[in-house]
Design an enzyme around this catalytic site. Structure first.
Site, short mmCIF file in Angstrom:
data_model
loop_
_atom_site.label_atom_id
_atom_site.label_comp_id
_atom_site.label_asym_id
_atom_site.label_seq_id
_atom_site.Cartn_x
_atom_site.Cartn_y
_atom_site.Cartn_z
CG HIS A 23 7.35 6.64 1.62
ND1 HIS A 23 7.70 7.85 2.16
CD2 HIS A 23 7.02 5.86 2.66
CE1 HIS A 23 7.59 7.79 3.48
NE2 HIS A 23 7.20 6.58 3.81
CG ASP A 117 9.40 10.48 0.69
OD1 ASP A 117 9.32 10.91 1.86
OD2 ASP A 117 8.80 9.48 0.28
CG HIS A 353 -0.57 -1.09 9.82
ND1 HIS A 353 -1.36 -1.10 8.68
CD2 HIS A 353 0.61 -0.55 9.41
CE1 HIS A 353 -0.68 -0.60 7.66
NE2 HIS A 353 0.52 -0.26 8.08
N1 UDP Z 1 -0.99 -3.36 0.62
C1 UDP Z 1 -1.33 -4.24 -0.39
N2 UDP Z 1 -1.55 -5.54 -0.08
C2 UDP Z 1 -1.46 -6.00 1.20
C3 UDP Z 1 -1.15 -5.08 2.23
C4 UDP Z 1 -0.92 -3.76 1.90
O1 UDP Z 1 -1.41 -3.86 -1.55
O2 UDP Z 1 -1.66 -7.19 1.40
C5 UDP Z 1 -0.74 -1.95 0.26
C6 UDP Z 1 -1.83 -1.04 0.74
O3 UDP Z 1 -2.85 -0.97 -0.23
C7 UDP Z 1 -1.10 0.27 0.98
C8 UDP Z 1 0.32 -0.15 1.31
O4 UDP Z 1 0.44 -1.52 0.92
O5 UDP Z 1 -1.11 1.05 -0.20
C9 UDP Z 1 0.65 -0.05 2.78
O6 UDP Z 1 0.85 1.28 3.11
P1 UDP Z 1 0.50 1.84 4.55
O7 UDP Z 1 0.85 3.28 4.56
O8 UDP Z 1 -0.88 1.51 4.92
O9 UDP Z 1 1.41 1.00 5.52
P2 UDP Z 1 3.00 0.70 5.57
O10 UDP Z 1 3.20 -0.50 4.73
O11 UDP Z 1 3.71 1.91 5.03
O12 UDP Z 1 3.23 0.43 7.01
#
Ligand code: UDP
Length: 459
Positions: A23, A117, A353
């Site tokens: 977010h 948000d 995921h």
């Molecule tokens: N991300 C990252 N490095 C990692 C894994 C995830 O920078 O090793 C970042 C990814 O680029 C994205 C965010 O973490 O911007 C994950 O957001 P997403 O909505 O996909 O999943 P959430 O973490 O909210 O389940």
């Protein structure tokens, strides 16, 4: 009261994300687009987040402030339940946010608008109290939000009883393709309440912003636009990955985890073009131990190179000695610089995921997907990836809810080298071009941001 620094900026916007990586990132990125149009922005973090983030050269033109969510020592993890967290955040956050607006006013930096948000609908009341423009910002897809809206209105009754779920603007969905809080009715009541409650006061919001681009979900946007003033303003990836118009917008700046950047990039640099499978389940999902093992063996047996993000809190679930066993072909890290990884030419596909940020990043960088949805909105995102956008395949779970190693391996093969993979790659390139066009000068998102800014400038 001091006078506003007249002429130095067009308007002052407070931006309040829910305190989670998925977010904060898009809302901070949105700030950069506003700043480039002469708007002053102040990003409001929770005190706990502001203490725990790794800030990489945060664009100095974005101001940062903190308010309490009621859990200054441990944030979300400190609360005994999601319900307890949200209730306290609403009470403490409303008070602190109002105090912040007053403080900025007294300091001669009066606020014109609040972008908040969707998970924090109480913030709209604060904006109304001070006569600010109130714009809700959604970090999940339009389709997912339209489903929650229908649940909120009682237009979709739960538990689901029909074999097909029909929502205007969406393709027909099987129940398992709806968000988990809808499909598995009663699971995680705190989260369910949070996502449905986003619509409790939406009719009073001045604008409804989506981190998305019009072309990606046209039908749903058009439908929603009959109800509210909807503006798609994304994808909010750093400009240098898309339109390249903001030279200092190269990264996400705020990380809740520290990326192993050099390790990942050096490793990728040595691999042939399109040869690596990148695997990540985002910042929150806790993978079942049996599932983790299946992923491990599936990756090993696929025989491709792989770069797998296993957060420190998940590492104990890896099979014993796995990291050493696969060191010839696999690199396992606790956090990656995901954008750089996805933009690297060695990466051939992304096992995800299907968090919406990850999906948008893959779309914007043209990377084909193998989806392994875990919960919340991910199953719906995965449905779109496979059936609507045609840029990936979904892994199917067995009756125990586990994706078996062979299933994962076959999906990876299909995308990396199968017949269907060719079509998927073509679609991925098509979406990448459309994403860039949307944020480029005159594109749908670019125009929407201009219009938003124009509304903030008061006579
Ligand atoms: N991300 C990252 N490095 C990692 C894994 C995830 O920078 O090793 C970042 C990814 O680029 C994205 C965010 O973490 O911007 C994950 O957001 P997403 O909505 O996909 O999943 P959430 O973490 O909210 O389940």
């Amino acid at each position: 009261m001091e006078t506003k620094e007249k002429g130095s900026y067009k308007a002052h916007v407070l931006v309040l994300p829910f305190p989670a990586q998925g977010h904060i990132t898009p809302m901070l990125q949105f700030c950069k687009r506003l700043v480039s149009r002469g708007v002053k922005t102040t990003l409001v973090n929770s005190i706990y987040v502001s203490k725990s983030i790794h800030v990489d050269d945060l664009n100095s033109s974005i101001n940062v402030e903190a308010i309490s969510d009621g859990f200054d020592e441990g944030g979300w993890a400190q609360a005994e339940s999601p319900e307890a967290y949200l209730t306290k955040f609403c009470a403490v956050g409303s008070r602190d946010l109002a105090n912040l607006v007053k403080k900025l006013d007294d300091a001669g930096r009066p606020v014109d608008a609040l972008v908040y948000d969707g998970f924090l609908p109480w913030a709209l009341d604060v904006s109304k109290e001070f006569g600010l423009v109130g714009a809700v910002f959604f970090t999940q897809s339009c389709a997912v939000n339209n489903i929650y809206y229908h649940v909120h209105k009682g237009l979709l009754s739960l538990p689901l009883s029909d074999s097909t779920v029909s929502i205007p603007g969406l393709p027909p969905l099987e129940p398992w393709e709806t968000p988990s809080f809808v499909y598995i009715y009663g699971s995680y009541p705190g989260f369910y309440h949070m996502v449905v409650n986003q619509f409790s006061n939406i009719d009073k919001a001045d604008l409804v912003l989506f981190n998305n681009f019009y072309e990606l979900e046209k039908e749903t946007v058009d439908w929603m636009a009959k109800l509210w003033r909807v503006k798609t303003i994304g994808p909010t990836l750093p400009s240098m990955y898309l339109d390249k118009r903001l030279e200092d917008d190269r990264g996400y700046d705020i990380n809740l985890f520290k990326p192993k950047s050099a390790m990942c990039m050096n490793w990728l640099n040595e691999k042939p073009r399109g040869s690596v499978v990148y695997v990540s389940f985002g910042s929150m999902a806790e993978i079942d131990a049996e599932q983790m093992e299946e992923v491990a063996w599936g990756l090993k047996e696929s025989m491709f190179y792989f770069l797998w993000v296993v957060r420190a809190s998940e590492e104990a679930k890896l099979p014993e000695k796995f990291t050493d066993d696969v060191s010839e072909r696999g690199l396992i890290v606790t956090w990656s610089p995901q954008l750089e990884v996805l933009a690297h030419e060695s990466v051939g596909c992304f096992v995800t995921h299907s968090g919406f940020n990850s999906v948008l990043e893959a779309i914007s960088l043209g990377v084909p997907l193998v989806t392994m949805a875990q919960w919340t909105d991910q199953g719906t995102n995965a449905k779109y990836v496979e059936d609507v956008w045609g840029m990936g395949v979904r892994t199917r779970q067995d009756e125990k809810g586990i994706v078996r190693r062979r299933v994962l391996e076959l999906c990876i093969r299909e995308v990396m080298e199968g017949q269907k993979g060719k079509e998927i790659k073509e679609n991925a390139i098509k979406w990448k071009n459309l994403a860039k066009e949307a944020v480029d000068e005159g594109g749908s998102s670019d125009k929407n941001i201009d219009e938003f800014v124009a509304e903030l400038i008061r006579p």
